[in-house]
Motif scaffolding. Structure first.
Motif, PDB file in Angstrom:
ATOM      1  N   LYS A 143      63.870  56.021  49.042  1.00 36.06           N
ATOM      2  CA  LYS A 143      62.499  55.626  49.400  1.00 36.06           C
ATOM      3  C   LYS A 143      61.475  56.437  48.603  1.00 36.06           C
ATOM      4  N   ALA A 144      61.701  57.758  48.519  1.00 34.67           N
ATOM      5  CA  ALA A 144      60.786  58.603  47.761  1.00 34.67           C
ATOM      6  C   ALA A 144      60.756  58.198  46.284  1.00 34.67           C
ATOM      7  N   ALA A 145      61.916  57.816  45.741  1.00 32.48           N
ATOM      8  CA  ALA A 145      61.973  57.387  44.343  1.00 32.48           C
ATOM      9  C   ALA A 145      61.191  56.097  44.128  1.00 32.48           C
ATOM     10  N   PHE A 146      61.338  55.144  45.046  1.00 33.22           N
ATOM     11  CA  PHE A 146      60.597  53.888  44.927  1.00 33.22           C
ATOM     12  C   PHE A 146      59.099  54.104  45.161  1.00 33.22           C
ATOM     13  N   ASP A 147      58.746  55.072  45.995  1.00 35.42           N
ATOM     14  CA  ASP A 147      57.325  55.378  46.211  1.00 35.42           C
ATOM     15  C   ASP A 147      56.659  55.834  44.917  1.00 35.42           C
ATOM     16  N   GLU A 148      57.431  56.470  44.049  1.00 39.38           N
ATOM     17  CA  GLU A 148      56.877  56.978  42.790  1.00 39.38           C
ATOM     18  C   GLU A 148      56.659  55.869  41.760  1.00 39.38           C
ATOM     19  N   VAL A 149      57.270  54.714  41.977  1.00 34.93           N
ATOM     20  CA  VAL A 149      57.107  53.584  41.051  1.00 34.93           C
ATOM     21  C   VAL A 149      55.927  52.741  41.527  1.00 34.93           C
ATOM     22  N   SER A 150      54.920  52.614  40.696  1.00 38.35           N
ATOM     23  CA  SER A 150      53.702  51.900  41.080  1.00 38.35           C
ATOM     24  C   SER A 150      53.971  50.408  41.288  1.00 38.35           C
ATOM     25  N   ASN A 151      53.302  49.838  42.288  1.00 34.93           N
ATOM     26  CA  ASN A 151      53.403  48.395  42.516  1.00 34.93           C
ATOM     27  C   ASN A 151      52.856  47.602  41.340  1.00 34.93           C
ATOM     28  N   GLU A 152      51.901  48.205  40.618  1.00 31.19           N
ATOM     29  CA  GLU A 152      51.283  47.505  39.496  1.00 31.19           C
ATOM     30  C   GLU A 152      52.296  47.204  38.396  1.00 31.19           C
ATOM     31  N   VAL A 153      53.270  48.084  38.231  1.00 27.59           N
ATOM     32  CA  VAL A 153      54.302  47.844  37.216  1.00 27.59           C
ATOM     33  C   VAL A 153      55.101  46.594  37.565  1.00 27.59           C
ATOM     34  N   GLU A 154      55.442  46.448  38.827  1.00 27.99           N
ATOM     35  CA  GLU A 154      56.158  45.246  39.253  1.00 27.99           C
ATOM     36  C   GLU A 154      55.284  44.011  39.087  1.00 27.99           C
ATOM     37  N   ASP A 155      53.992  44.134  39.418  1.00 27.33           N
ATOM     38  CA  ASP A 155      53.074  42.990  39.284  1.00 27.33           C
ATOM     39  C   ASP A 155      52.970  42.534  37.837  1.00 27.33           C
ATOM     40  N   VAL A 156      52.933  43.497  36.917  1.00 28.92           N
ATOM     41  CA  VAL A 156      52.882  43.148  35.496  1.00 28.92           C
ATOM     42  C   VAL A 156      54.140  42.391  35.097  1.00 28.92           C
ATOM     43  N   ALA A 157      55.291  42.852  35.567  1.00 28.93           N
ATOM     44  CA  ALA A 157      56.551  42.164  35.249  1.00 28.93           C
ATOM     45  C   ALA A 157      56.545  40.735  35.795  1.00 28.93           C
ATOM     46  N   LEU A 158      55.982  40.550  36.989  1.00 23.31           N
ATOM     47  CA  LEU A 158      55.922  39.215  37.574  1.00 23.31           C
ATOM     48  C   LEU A 158      54.990  38.315  36.771  1.00 23.31           C
ATOM     49  N   VAL A 159      53.863  38.870  36.331  1.00 18.55           N
ATOM     50  CA  VAL A 159      52.916  38.099  35.531  1.00 18.55           C
ATOM     51  C   VAL A 159      53.537  37.679  34.195  1.00 18.55           C
ATOM     52  N   LEU A 160      54.394  38.540  33.645  1.00 18.23           N
ATOM     53  CA  LEU A 160      55.026  38.246  32.357  1.00 18.23           C
ATOM     54  C   LEU A 160      56.203  37.285  32.479  1.00 18.23           C
ATOM     55  N   GLY A 161      56.479  36.825  33.699  1.00 20.85           N
ATOM     56  CA  GLY A 161      57.487  35.783  33.873  1.00 20.85           C
ATOM     57  C   GLY A 161      58.755  36.193  34.580  1.00 20.85           C
TER      58      GLY A 161
END
Length: 212
Positions: free
Chosen positions: A157-175
């Motif tokens: 959980k702590a490791a995933f907390d360090e990964v920004s949601n924005e990075v995932e959003d960018v990946a989703l936007v890119l397809g």
């Protein structure tokens, strides 16, 4: 500058104190063995005996099996606790930590109680029908899993907390799909935390004795 130096001195003193404590305990062990005339040959004989070797092999393979289960459960649970907010989130997050604060013996007794009544009896009979005995390696793996899984969940959980949601959003936007974003972006970025959680869980599993 003075504050930084004071902090550094305090940190070094704490580190030295910890090292002294550990070295003192090791020296005490060596002194005890020497005073009781337990030589290297005797220690080697004990460590290479059939019973000890069998126990070590059993501990290693059961702890590795429990580690696989721990990772399979910890990654989705840690991700859900990190990314989503839902009704009962705080309760479930607290419930995950219960095995940490409970004495390990209590977990073992609880397992005995479960398999001795009601649904546990049915589960035990189903396992026996499948030629799996709970009073065996399977039971050891279950104990190790229950005791060690909270440590891995917290680290994941702590490791995933360090990964920004924005990075995932960018990946989703890119397809990317949600699964692709998780597998190709989030998971690699949280890799160090996953490894640390796995190591903690494995160390806890291999050292468990009370519930077994």
């Amino acid at each position: 500058q003075s504050s930084v130096q004071d902090t550094l001195k305090m940190t070094v003193l704490c580190l030295l104190f910890s090292a002294v404590v550990i070295l003192t305990l090791l020296f005490s062990d060596a002194w005890y063995l020497a005073s009781h005339r337990v030589g290297f040959a005797r220690i080697t004989e004990i460590l290479t005996s059939q019973d000890v070797c069998r126990s070590m092999v059993l501990s290693v393979w059961t702890s590795l099996c429990s580690l696989v289960l721990v990772l399979l459960f910890s990654i989705p649970i840690g991700y859900a606790l990190s990314r989503y907010r839902f009704r009962g989130h705080a309760f479930l997050s607290t419930l995950v930590d219960v095995p940490i604060v409970l004495p390990p013996v209590v977990i073992g007794i609880s397992l005995l109680a479960f398999f001795g009544t009601g649904m546990g009896m049915a589960v035990k009979e189903a396992l026996r029908a499948a030629r799996l005995d709970i009073i065996s390696g399977l039971g050891i793996i279950l104990c190790q899993f229950l005791v060690s899984v909270p440590y891995c969940i917290r680290a994941v959980k702590a490791a995933f907390d360090e990964v920004s949601n924005e990075v995932e959003d960018v990946a989703l936007v890119l397809g990317c799909s949600q699964w692709q974003a998780f597998r190709r972006v989030t998971l690699p970025m949280a890799r160090n935390g996953l490894v640390a959680g796995g190591i903690m869980a494995w160390a806890r599993a291999i050292g468990v004795f009370g519930p077994l």
